[in-house]
Design a protein around this motif. Structure first.
Motif, PDB file in Angstrom:
ATOM      1  N   ALA A  48     108.960  51.953  72.088  1.00  0.00           N
ATOM      2  CA  ALA A  48     109.130  53.332  71.630  1.00  0.00           C
ATOM      3  C   ALA A  48     108.400  54.270  72.590  1.00  0.00           C
ATOM      4  O   ALA A  48     107.519  53.843  73.336  1.00  0.00           O
ATOM      5  N   PRO A  49     108.764  55.544  72.600  1.00  0.00           N
ATOM      6  CA  PRO A  49     108.008  56.499  73.430  1.00  0.00           C
ATOM      7  C   PRO A  49     106.532  56.478  73.050  1.00  0.00           C
ATOM      8  O   PRO A  49     106.177  56.321  71.884  1.00  0.00           O
ATOM      9  N   SER A  50     105.682  56.617  74.040  1.00  0.00           N
ATOM     10  CA  SER A  50     104.245  56.542  73.798  1.00  0.00           C
ATOM     11  C   SER A  50     103.777  57.713  72.946  1.00  0.00           C
ATOM     12  O   SER A  50     104.465  58.735  72.822  1.00  0.00           O
TER      13      SER A  50
ATOM     14  N   ARG B  62     109.169  46.122  67.659  1.00  0.00           N
ATOM     15  CA  ARG B  62     109.150  47.455  68.269  1.00  0.00           C
ATOM     16  C   ARG B  62     107.696  47.848  68.494  1.00  0.00           C
ATOM     17  O   ARG B  62     106.910  47.925  67.546  1.00  0.00           O
ATOM     18  N   LEU B  63     107.346  48.078  69.760  1.00  0.00           N
ATOM     19  CA  LEU B  63     105.978  48.406  70.142  1.00  0.00           C
ATOM     20  C   LEU B  63     105.925  49.832  70.680  1.00  0.00           C
ATOM     21  O   LEU B  63     106.905  50.341  71.230  1.00  0.00           O
TER      22      LEU B  63
ATOM     23  N   SER C  41      93.557  48.217  81.492  1.00  0.00           N
ATOM     24  CA  SER C  41      93.923  47.836  80.126  1.00  0.00           C
ATOM     25  C   SER C  41      94.834  48.892  79.514  1.00  0.00           C
ATOM     26  O   SER C  41      94.606  50.096  79.679  1.00  0.00           O
ATOM     27  N   TYR C  42      95.845  48.407  78.802  1.00  0.00           N
ATOM     28  CA  TYR C  42      96.794  49.280  78.121  1.00  0.00           C
ATOM     29  C   TYR C  42      96.845  48.870  76.645  1.00  0.00           C
ATOM     30  O   TYR C  42      96.870  47.682  76.324  1.00  0.00           O
ATOM     31  N   THR C  43      96.876  49.850  75.758  1.00  0.00           N
ATOM     32  CA  THR C  43      96.900  49.592  74.319  1.00  0.00           C
ATOM     33  C   THR C  43      98.278  49.914  73.763  1.00  0.00           C
ATOM     34  O   THR C  43      98.847  50.968  74.055  1.00  0.00           O
ATOM     35  N   LEU C  44      98.805  48.976  72.943  1.00  0.00           N
ATOM     36  CA  LEU C  44     100.096  49.162  72.291  1.00  0.00           C
ATOM     37  C   LEU C  44      99.925  48.927  70.794  1.00  0.00           C
ATOM     38  O   LEU C  44      99.108  48.108  70.367  1.00  0.00           O
ATOM     39  N   ARG C  45     100.719  49.621  70.011  1.00  0.00           N
ATOM     40  CA  ARG C  45     100.698  49.470  68.553  1.00  0.00           C
ATOM     41  C   ARG C  45     101.999  48.826  68.098  1.00  0.00           C
ATOM     42  O   ARG C  45     103.081  49.165  68.586  1.00  0.00           O
TER      43      ARG C  45
END
Length: 452
Positions: A301-303, A232-233, A275-279
């Motif tokens: 998940a919602p940002s 899940r990101l 560039s896009y950052t995901l956790r």
């Protein structure tokens, strides 16, 4: 007589002096006895405090010894648990981080590849690692803000990583994980790092502290990682889900550059020069997984900006709706005002028309001596014709036009061309047709001109 008196008084003086000295001596003896008693009590209290402090110190030493023994026992248990979980292998060392870029070697899956010193390979080889595993070996990388004193203390500025007082291969004293430290995972690419150092790629270095990493040490612990089945990101910005249509393909391409994932990691996805950052929020079947040759399901998940973004959208929609409602209200009011004004104007026109019709005199008979034909040319080219008498006022001609409803009463003038004359109902209504046309003639032509 004088000598007799002196002899008689001396014994009394001696008695008084003896009594005084005796009383003073008694007081001094009592004071000394009281001082001795107080000194004994003070010494007894000091001895009691010293005994109590000694007992407390012995108890503290005993508690500390028991605590160390318990910690050592727990450490051994964790080591044994780690060995059992990792197929009998155990490695837990602390190394000095140095820059390392696998992409320079053409490694595609190199974002989390690390370089270790040869001594690590020898330690694992002695435990039979090469006989058990041929696949990439994974390591947990963690960072502590403070270092323990003694052999595992962090070196001061200028100390060599492999100095005698601070061996780079020192094992962690507790053998387990530290709380409150940064943690991620990586796969070893090669054992070519200098002794006492670990080569970290930019992504791993950023996860472990970035610019401050060079001042600290990295704990390196061997671990086995299961293959990932689900993750899940969470995008940091809302643009990731709005800008990218083929999200699955983009994520698959990004995972192909990694060997591991850890809950809490941040991924940087490059797409179309942006560039896009995901956790990484959650992983299955474990908090740290291997992503090599695995088919994993990914959920977004919602940002982090989603709520704020949606709130802005709602506020913008509410603002637009309010503006539209206000514009509609104003338009309705304007339409209502326009309708009311038109109704009032129509009523006034009807009243003026009725009054004009009431004032109209009968049309002059054909062939009458005073009769004159008055023609009014309208702006659209139409003509109005009426026979009138020369003695009638111009107001009669205005009433005729108003009664026909051709123009708005009071909003037009009548004019002649040759010569040019302009007549208004307000100033010229009382003038006769004869005065308005001194040249005479049986026909008069007027042009209706709307007022500006």
């Amino acid at each position: 007589g004088w000598h007799y008196k002196k002899i008689i008084k001396e014994p009394n003086n001696l008695l008084m002096d003896f009594s005084k000295y005796s009383s003073k001596l008694e007081k001094e003896q009592k004071a000394r006895a009281e001082k001795v008693r107080r000194d004994k009590e003070r010494l007894a209290r000091e001895k009691a405090r010293a005994d109590q402090k000694k007992a407390e110190l012995e108890e503290a030493r005993r508690s500390e010894r028991l605590k160390r023994e318990a910690e050592e026992e727990q450490r051994q248990l964790r080591i044994e648990a780690a060995r059992e979980a990792n197929g009998g292998l155990y490695l837990n060392v602390r190394l000095q981080p140095v820059p390392y870029d696998p992409s320079e070697k053409g490694i595609v899956r190199g974002k989390d590849k690390i370089a270790l010193p040869p001594s690590v390979r020898e330690s694992l080889r002695e435990q039979g690692a090469e006989r058990q595993y041929s696949a990439p070996m994974f390591f947990e990388l963690s960072l502590s803000d403070t270092f323990m004193h003694g052999p595992t203390a962090a070196p001061s500025d200028g100390d060599a990583p492999n100095s005698e007082t601070d061996s780079a291969m020192n094992p962690r004293p507790d053998g387990g994980e530290e709380s409150g430290v940064l943690r991620t995972h990586g796969a070893v690419l090669e054992y070519s790092a200098s002794e006492g150092t670990i080569g970290l790629p930019p992504l791993i270095a950023e996860r472990l502290g970035g610019n401050t990493l060079s001042q600290q040490r990295v704990y390196v612990k061997y671990t086995k990682l299961p293959k990932c089945t689900w993750g899940r990101l969470q995008p940091i910005g809302h643009e990731f889900q709005t800008d990218i249509e083929n999200i699955r393909e983009v994520l698959e391409a990004e995972f192909a550059r990694h060997s591991t994932l850890t809950e809490g990691d941040y991924l940087t996805v490059d797409y179309c020069d942006k560039s896009y950052t995901l956790r990484v929020l959650e992983l299955r079947p474990a908090p740290a997984v291997c992503v090599i040759d695995t088919d994993m399901e990914v959920e977004l998940a919602p940002s982090l900006e989603h709520d704020e973004y949606m709130q802005k959208l709602r506020e913008e929609k509410e603002r637009v709706d309010a503006e539209l409602a206000e514009a509609a209200r104003r338009e309705a009011e304007a339409n209502e005002e326009r309708t009311r004004a038109e109704a009032e104007a129509s009523q006034l026109r009807n009243q003026a028309r009725a009054q004009a019709e009431a004032r109209l005199e009968p049309e002059a008979a054909e062939g009458e001596a005073e009769a004159v034909s008055c023609a009014v040319r309208l702006p659209d080219g139409a003509r109005l014709v009426r026979r009138m008498r020369r003695t009638q006022n111009l107001q009669a001609l205005f009433d005729f036009i108003d009664a026909r409803g051709t123009a708005e009463p009071g909003q037009y003038n009548l004019a002649t061309n040759y010569p040019r004359r302009v007549f208004t109902s307000e100033t010229d209504g009382c003038r006769t047709l004869e005065a308005a046309n001194p040249e005479g003639g049986s026909q008069l032509t007027f042009f209706l001109e709307q007022r500006a």
